[in-house]
Motif scaffolding. Structure first.
Motif, PDB file in Angstrom:
ATOM      1  N   ARG A 103       0.826  -1.203   0.000  1.00  0.00           N
ATOM      2  CA  ARG A 103       0.000   0.000   0.000  1.00  0.00           C
ATOM      3  C   ARG A 103       0.867   1.262   0.000  1.00  0.00           C
ATOM      4  O   ARG A 103       0.615   2.208  -0.757  1.00  0.00           O
ATOM      5  N   GLN A 104       1.919   1.241   0.852  1.00  0.00           N
ATOM      6  CA  GLN A 104       2.820   2.395   0.886  1.00  0.00           C
ATOM      7  C   GLN A 104       3.554   2.572  -0.442  1.00  0.00           C
ATOM      8  O   GLN A 104       3.760   3.695  -0.894  1.00  0.00           O
ATOM      9  N   GLN A 105       3.948   1.434  -1.036  1.00  0.00           N
ATOM     10  CA  GLN A 105       4.633   1.509  -2.322  1.00  0.00           C
ATOM     11  C   GLN A 105       3.714   2.093  -3.393  1.00  0.00           C
ATOM     12  O   GLN A 105       4.152   2.905  -4.219  1.00  0.00           O
ATOM     13  N   GLN A 106       2.453   1.701  -3.368  1.00  0.00           N
ATOM     14  CA  GLN A 106       1.503   2.260  -4.315  1.00  0.00           C
ATOM     15  C   GLN A 106       1.328   3.758  -4.092  1.00  0.00           C
ATOM     16  O   GLN A 106       1.239   4.537  -5.059  1.00  0.00           O
ATOM     17  N   GLU A 107       1.295   4.157  -2.808  1.00  0.00           N
ATOM     18  CA  GLU A 107       1.182   5.588  -2.505  1.00  0.00           C
ATOM     19  C   GLU A 107       2.410   6.344  -3.002  1.00  0.00           C
ATOM     20  O   GLU A 107       2.290   7.443  -3.560  1.00  0.00           O
ATOM     21  N   ILE A 108       3.597   5.732  -2.775  1.00  0.00           N
ATOM     22  CA  ILE A 108       4.833   6.381  -3.238  1.00  0.00           C
ATOM     23  C   ILE A 108       4.841   6.486  -4.759  1.00  0.00           C
ATOM     24  O   ILE A 108       5.228   7.518  -5.331  1.00  0.00           O
ATOM     25  N   PHE A 145       4.359   9.661  -9.512  1.00  0.00           N
ATOM     26  CA  PHE A 145       3.665   9.966 -10.754  1.00  0.00           C
ATOM     27  C   PHE A 145       3.184  11.410 -10.763  1.00  0.00           C
ATOM     28  O   PHE A 145       3.325  12.124 -11.770  1.00  0.00           O
ATOM     29  N   LYS A 146       2.633  11.850  -9.621  1.00  0.00           N
ATOM     30  CA  LYS A 146       2.166  13.233  -9.536  1.00  0.00           C
ATOM     31  C   LYS A 146       3.327  14.216  -9.646  1.00  0.00           C
ATOM     32  O   LYS A 146       3.191  15.275 -10.281  1.00  0.00           O
TER      33      LYS A 146
END
Length: 444
Positions: free
Chosen positions: A155-160, A165-166
């Protein structure tokens, strides 16, 4: 000290219960022994008290031992349980063990030695099973905990990744904005410069001294502003990876002379000597002449800007491994060693205040560093505060199609006065790495 065992004997035959009690007593087992005659009392006793071992007579008045074992198992009551069987009950005893009994013993074989051995064996086996069950439970809990941690990490990796990306999207938007606004500003700026040059031509009429001076200021400031716009545009292209090389064979000495001729008027305005020395057996190289000239003009512009008196000289040398070196040296204000690692960063200047003496975007060296890196080259800086600076550019004589993507070393620092940069020009100062390079100390 011998352990005192709590033992329960279950059976409707008093003689059988007495045989067990006598055998254990004669065997010297230190115990607290309890007796019950049926399965109901046995279940109640086992529900209320933790026993170290149970001796169960298979055939009971109310029900058989198998039913009691199943009840205990269903109620998750765990205890070492030895089934006492009669003649011909061996096959039934196997079923009892499968149902949850620890061991079985024929009543005809009850003796102090045998019963004591079966007792201790049943307790050891039960405790070993409990330890194994505990270990398995801990493993399951650890496994579940690892799964939860992995899920949290994912989950943290996806957030990172989303944040990256942003950030990339924001950086791209910034680069596109810079490229767009710079391109739009260049058009009117070129018009201002062009019309100023036309008005300064004598055939359009004689201008007063004041008019000519004002037009000269418009022209010079327009050229300076156009140079700043070009720097921002080049930087945005470099940052977006859209700056392409147009490589060709050319005479590097001629390109350097052209760059020096363009900058000579600025040097003359400050009474600075601008010299050149070439030591090349073969002056032809395969590169982008426009970008090589841009590198040299930026270096000369900086040298002139930060030199109040003395001289600036350009030297071109032959290097081993089919490489050439372009050196720009001055007698200017110099650079403090603490600033070596930061001057190649975009928009970074030694003096960041709005009242600084030397203007500029802070992109010149960042653009040089990126261009040199794309060419597969290196930049060496030697400087001493108050004595001047020397920038040495080492380039391959022939760049290849893969040169722009080549991986080159990061920042290198040797002592206090020698610095090598071949890094990403937008990398932070704190990411600079130190290593030794074999290059002489700065001398003037």
């Amino acid at each position: 000290m011998q352990e005192t065992l709590k033992i329960l004997v279950v059976g409707d035959d008093k003689v059988d219960r007495m045989a067990v009690r006598c055998a254990l007593t004669k065997a010297g087992v230190q115990m607290e022994l309890s007796e019950v005659g049926d399965s109901i009392d046995a279940f109640s006793a086992l529900s209320a008290t933790a026993y170290d071992c149970v001796f169960l007579n298979y055939r009971l008045v109310d029900e058989d031992g198998l039913t009691l074992i199943q009840q205990l198992r269903f109620s998750e009551i765990k205890v070492p349980l030895v089934v006492l069987t009669g003649q011909g009950d061996e096959q039934i005893a196997v079923q009892l063990i499968k149902a949850g009994a620890t061991d079985y013993l024929s009543k005809s074989k009850i003796s102090p030695e045998t019963l004591s051995q079966v007792l201790r064996s049943a307790i050891r086996l039960y405790r070993a099973e409990m330890q194994a069950a505990l270990a398995n439970q801990q493993l399951r809990e650890s496994h579940e905990q690892l799964i939860r941690k992995n899920q949290e990490l994912e989950r943290q990796q996806q957030e990172i990744q989303m944040q990256n990306f942003k950030l990339l999207e924001a950086s791209q938007l910034k680069s596109d904005f810079l490229a767009s606004i710079t391109h739009e500003l260049r058009t009117p700026m070129n018009a201002i410069i062009g019309f100023s040059q036309i008005l300064l031509r004598p055939k359009l009429g004689q201008l007063t001294h004041q008019q000519a001076d004002m037009l000269e200021r418009i022209l010079n400031n327009g050229k300076h502003l156009l140079m700043l716009l070009n720097e921002v545009l080049d930087f945005s292209r470099l940052e977006a990876g859209r700056l392409n090389f147009k490589a060709e064979i050319f005479d590097v000495s001629k390109v350097i002379n052209l760059a020096i001729d363009e900058m000579r008027s600025l040097a003359d305005a400050k009474n600075l000597s601008l010299l050149m020395q070439t030591d090349l057996q073969n002056t032809l190289i395969f590169n982008d002449p426009t970008r090589v000239k841009q590198i040299l003009i930026n270096l000369l512009s900086n040298a002139i800007k930060f030199t109040e008196s003395g001289k600036i000289w350009v030297e071109v040398k032959e290097l081993p491994e089919n490489r050439v070196a372009i050196i720009v040296q001055d007698t200017g204000i110099g650079i403090a060693s603490r600033d070596f690692k930061c001057i190649f960063e975009a928009f970074r200047q030694v003096d960041q205040s709005i009242t600084r003496k030397y203007p500029g975007t802070g992109l010149g060296l960042a653009i040089i560093d990126s261009l040199v890196r794309m060419m597969g080259g290196k930049i060496f800086l030697e400087s001493k505060l108050g004595f001047g600076s020397m920038f040495k550019i080492e380039l391959p004589r022939q760049i290849t199609s893969s040169t722009g993507a080549a991986q080159v070393p990061g920042l290198e620092l040797d002592g206090e006065e020698v610095f090598c940069s071949a890094k990403n020009s937008h990398q932070s100062c704190s990411q600079a790495s130190k290593a030794s390079i074999g290059y002489p100390k700065f001398k003037l």
